[in-house]
Structures are given as structure tokens and as C-alpha cells.
Design an enzyme around this catalytic site. Structure first.
Site, PDB file in Angstrom:
ATOM      1  N   LYS A 118     -26.209  60.896 -18.238  1.00 46.53           N
ATOM      2  CA  LYS A 118     -25.398  61.576 -17.214  1.00 46.53           C
ATOM      3  C   LYS A 118     -24.566  60.624 -16.350  1.00 46.53           C
ATOM      4  O   LYS A 118     -23.538  60.169 -16.820  1.00 46.53           O
ATOM      5  CB  LYS A 118     -26.299  62.518 -16.410  1.00 46.53           C
TER       6      LYS A 118
ATOM      7  N   TYR B 101     -37.423  69.010 -19.144  1.00 41.59           N
ATOM      8  CA  TYR B 101     -36.525  68.972 -20.294  1.00 41.59           C
ATOM      9  C   TYR B 101     -36.167  67.529 -20.581  1.00 41.59           C
ATOM     10  O   TYR B 101     -35.817  66.778 -19.673  1.00 41.59           O
ATOM     11  CB  TYR B 101     -35.253  69.774 -20.000  1.00 41.59           C
TER      12      TYR B 101
ATOM     13  N   ASP C 161     -38.212  59.721 -17.391  1.00 41.90           N
ATOM     14  CA  ASP C 161     -36.910  60.231 -17.817  1.00 41.90           C
ATOM     15  C   ASP C 161     -36.030  60.392 -16.578  1.00 41.90           C
ATOM     16  O   ASP C 161     -36.222  61.302 -15.786  1.00 41.90           O
ATOM     17  CB  ASP C 161     -37.095  61.553 -18.564  1.00 41.90           C
TER      18      ASP C 161
END
Ligand code: PLP
Length: 443
Positions: free
Chosen positions: A275, A148, A243
């Protein structure tokens, strides 16, 4: 088994929320559709504890999906946020905190020479892809099934079976023209990668991968896979985008890149972060080699911008969080995660529940399946009903797991002996619930 837990205020809020917000939530996983039951509306959080609007307390194993690496309302971050806020909320001009945060990131992740700050992981991957396309003058992107990268059109694509399948859109509203530029491959499969590059190598702008996937549950790269990604992209003139929105500054001070430890050999061209680096506020980044980053506006032809990018409060929170992430913090995360996972595994074993604990540094997840999971197809073989029963029993005993079996479990520096003991005490009942096929279905 279900303990008495009043959730009437959460339920009432959800009912009202549904009338003004689709599904009552602002991010789909929060709706509990994968586990059933009433999503808890959280009123406040401190350290490892969440308190919901009905007054129930939970040990938190979501940690806002990663950002709260120090625990909730950490006093050092609170102080930085209050000081920043007292000086104003957003200027729309350059400001000092954003330079400090960029410097901190650049100093931690060796191949990252420059970063551009954005407000979400989605923006970071979207911008990194635009930059890769601009730099290579190519359009195709290779991604892996089960990874994702936020809700970017081109990346909301799942795998068809077989090699180098051109993706179908995974979401309504994604034009075929956009998904058609995306090649989806099975993760950890070097042969599939070779075959895709043999056919399309000179059209591929970039391979984007989760540094160590955590969004299909935790599925780390098999030895040599990261190196294979680097080698094949270099050979074909494509860029490698790692990522690290989830793993960055969590798996080590330098993220998964620091943890996997093959620096020179596997250095990607571009990274994305989010995050942890926002400390619970909207801050994310993409960065990498200077010659690539200089292609961005205002120096170069690749346009990218953001009204709130580098926001002074978000960057203050992120900087305070990163500065507090000492080697002791990472050692603590490892210790706590292993204590919890070992206890969970031993109770599941006693209850006869097939499972796999999988790791990426201190990030872990438990798959309810008896085979090691190396890709998305494997992840999909888990018993999601057993997980739902397990989740439900943990929640009823005051432990808030991620409400999906395709997610990592997150711990924080604030998970102390009391919080860990609370989790460990809840495990036997939850393991028995997972084992019991005759308990009322929660789905
Ligand atoms: C969370 C996540 C994103 C998306 O970040 P948002 O801030 O939710 O847009 C992208 N990539 C990875 C690996 C993530 O875990």
C-alpha cells in the site's frame, strides 16, 4: 433521501464491464455488493477529490485503500514517476531505485535488516509464510479471524468457533490440505492462543497477524496482546510475522510498530509491507532479520522471484511518497481524521444511532453497534443496513466512503479545510438516513 446525481455513464460502463470481467470489477469490494447502488467509475483524481465519468465529484475517504497518503497525483510523486518513466519501464536487471526504496524501509523500521521487494501485499505475505516454513521446517500457520492477508490459499480461512479450530476453506478452490495447515483463532484472545500452542506448539511455523487489524474495520490489539504474541512464539520456536501492508508507513513513519512503541519487547521476526510504500503503484515487500532473509534465493534454499519486482517506476513512486511523509504529514492525518470522526460521532449521537469509533493511529472506522469491537465476532454484530444507508447518503452528497462496513476510512495529507468541511456538511443527512429504518432498503 437521495439527491439527484447522474450515474448513467458509470452504470453503462458497469453493464459493459460485466460482459468482459466477472462482476464487472477487478477486486470484489468495488462492486458495491455490501452497500447497493452503482459503483462509480472514476475518471481522474487530484488531491482529496475524485471525479467520476459522469462528472460528479467526491471527497475520497478510500485513498485507494491506503496508498494515497499524500493525496492523488501529488506533484512530487508525479515528477519522480515521470522522470523514472522517461528512462524506461522495466529492465529485468537490478536497478538503483529498488536499492533506494529498500534502504528507506530498512532505515525506518528498526527490526527490519533486509527486505525483498514484490508487487503486491498478497505476494509479500505468501513469501513471508514460505520463508517462515523454510526457516522452521514446520508447516502450520496461526492466523486470526477477521485478519486479511491477501488472497493466499493458506490465509483465506475464517474462524470456526471455540479454540484452535482447524479452518475450513473460506473460498471455493482452496484445497483442504492447504487450509488444514492453518489454525484460526479469535483476535485479542490470549487464552485461545495459549490453548492452540499447548496442543500444536511444536508444529507451528509462524503466527501471522495484522499489526493492528484494519480489514474487519479497525480493531486494534488490546494492551499486552502484541507482547503475548511475541512471548508465545518465542517460547515455542515459531516466528512472528507482522502484516503491516495496511498500517506500514501510515500509522507512523515506522508503521504500527513505531506507533505501538514497545520496540525491543515486541519486535516481530518478519514484516510485510505494501500500500503506502508503492505510492499507488504495485510495490510491496517483506523483510526482517538478516539471518532469516538470507535463507532466500539466491543465497539460500527458499525460492522467491518476480518479473516486475522492484519495478523502477513503482519504486520511484514509493520512494518519493515515503520521503514526503514527514512528521507534519502524520500530524495532519491525525488532526483531519479526528475532526471527521468527532463530527460523524456527534451527528450519529444526535440521530440516536448506536456506534463505536475505533482507532489505529490516524486509521479509523465507525462500527454501527453499541459495544466496543475487539474481534471478528464483535465486528459482525454491527448493523450493516444502517451503514449502507449512511454510505448511500454520503455518496449522494459527494463523499466516497469505503463501500463496506468492514473497512478502515483513510485520509491523506491533501485533505484540506475545504474537503473536511464538505464531509462535515454531509454528515447530518447521512446520520439521519442511518437512523431511519423506513427509508427504502439499499441492499
Ligand atoms: C491490502 C492488504 C493485503 C493484500 O495486499 P494486496 O496488495 O491487495 O495483495 C495484505 N495484508 C493486509 C493487512 C492488507 O491490508
Amino acid at each position: 433521501m437521495r439527491m439527484s446525481q447522474n450515474t448513467s455513464t458509470s452504470q453503462a460502463l458497469l453493464d459493459h464491464a460485466r460482459s468482459v470481467t466477472p462482476g464487472g470489477v477487478n477486486s470484489p469490494v468495488r462492486a458495491f455488493r455490501a452497500v447497493g447502488g452503482t459503483p462509480r467509475f472514476i475518471r481522474e483524481a487530484k488531491g482529496p477529490w475524485l471525479t467520476d465519468v459522469d462528472g460528479n465529484r467526491y471527497v475520497d475517504l478510500i485513498c485507494s485503500w491506503g496508498p494515497m497518503i499524500l493525496g492523488h497525483a501529488d506533484p512530487r510523486v508525479m515528477d519522480a514517476v515521470q522522470q523514472a518513466a522517461s528512462r524506461g519501464f522495466s529492465f529485468g536487471t537490478p536497478s538503483e531505485n529498488e536499492v533506494a526504496l529498500a534502504t528507506e524501509i530498512v532505515s525506518r523500521v528498526e527490526p527490519v535488516e533486509q527486505v525483498r521487494l514484490v508487487s503486491s501485499g498478497t505476494e509479500a505475505t505468501m513469501s513471508a509464510i514460505r520463508l517462515a516454513r523454510g526457516a522452521t521446517q514446520r508447516s502450520k500457520i496461526v492466523k486470526f479471524a477477521g485478519c486479511y492477508h491477501g488472497h493466499v490459499d493458506a490465509l483465506l480461512a475464517f474462524a470456526g468457533s471455540g479454540l484452535a479450530t482447524f479452518a475450513l476453506p473460506d473460498s471455493a478452490g482452496v484445497p483442504a490440505s492447504s487450509a488444514g495447515e492453518t489454525i484460526v483463532l479469535p483476535y485479542n484472545d490470549v487464552d485461545a492462543l495459549d490453548a492452540a500452542f499447548a496442543e500444536h506448539g511444536d508444529e507451528v511455523a509462524a503466527v501471522i497477524t495484522e499489526a493492528s487489524p484494519g480489514n474487519m474495520g479497525v480493531v486494534p490489539p488490546v494492551p499486552g496482546f502484541t507482547k503475548a504474541l511475541r512471548d508465545i512464539t518465542t517460547k515455542h520456536g515459531a516466528l512472528l510475522i507482522s502484516d503491516e501492508v495496511m498500517t506500514g508507513f501510515r500509522c507512523s513513519a515506522a508503521g504500527w510498530f513505531g506507533h505501538e512503541g514497545q520496540q525491543g519487547e515486541t519486535a516481530p521476526d518478519l514484516f510485510t509491507f505494501g500500500k503506502v510504500m508503492g505510492g499507488g503503484f504495485p510495490a510491496a515487500a517483506f523483510g526482517g532479520r538478516r539471518d532469516l532473509m538470507e535463507l532466500l534465493a539466491p543465497d539460500g534454499p527458499v525460492y522467491q522471484a518476480g518479473t516486475l519486482a522492484g519495478n523502477p517506476i513503482a519504486t520511484a513512486a514509493g520512494l518519493a511518497t515515503l520521503q514526503a511523509c514527514t512528521p507534519e504529514v502524520y500530524a495532519h492525518l491525525d488532526r483531519v481524521a479526528h475532526t471527521i470522526a468527532d463530527a460523524a460521532s456527534s451527528e450519529l449521537m444526535k440521530a440516536g444511532v448506536p456506534h463505536q469509533v475505533q482507532w489505529a493511529s490516524s486509521m479509523f472506522s465507525i462500527f454501527f453497534t453499541d459495544e466496543a469491537v475487539t474481534n471478528y465476532d464483535g465486528a459482525k454484530k454491527q448493523d450493516i443496513h444502517a451503514f449502507a444507508r449512511f454510505f448511500d447518503a454520503m455518496l449522494a452528497q459527494g463523499v466516497h466512503l469505503p463501500p463496506s462496513s468492514f473497512e478502515a476510512w483513510f485520509v491523506s495529507a491533501s485533505h484540506d479545510d475545504e474537503a473536511v468541511a464538505h464531509i462535515v456538511e454531509a454528515l447530518p443527512t447521512a446520520a439521519r438516513a442511518a437512523a431511519s429504518t423506513d427509508s427504502a432498503a439499499t441492499l
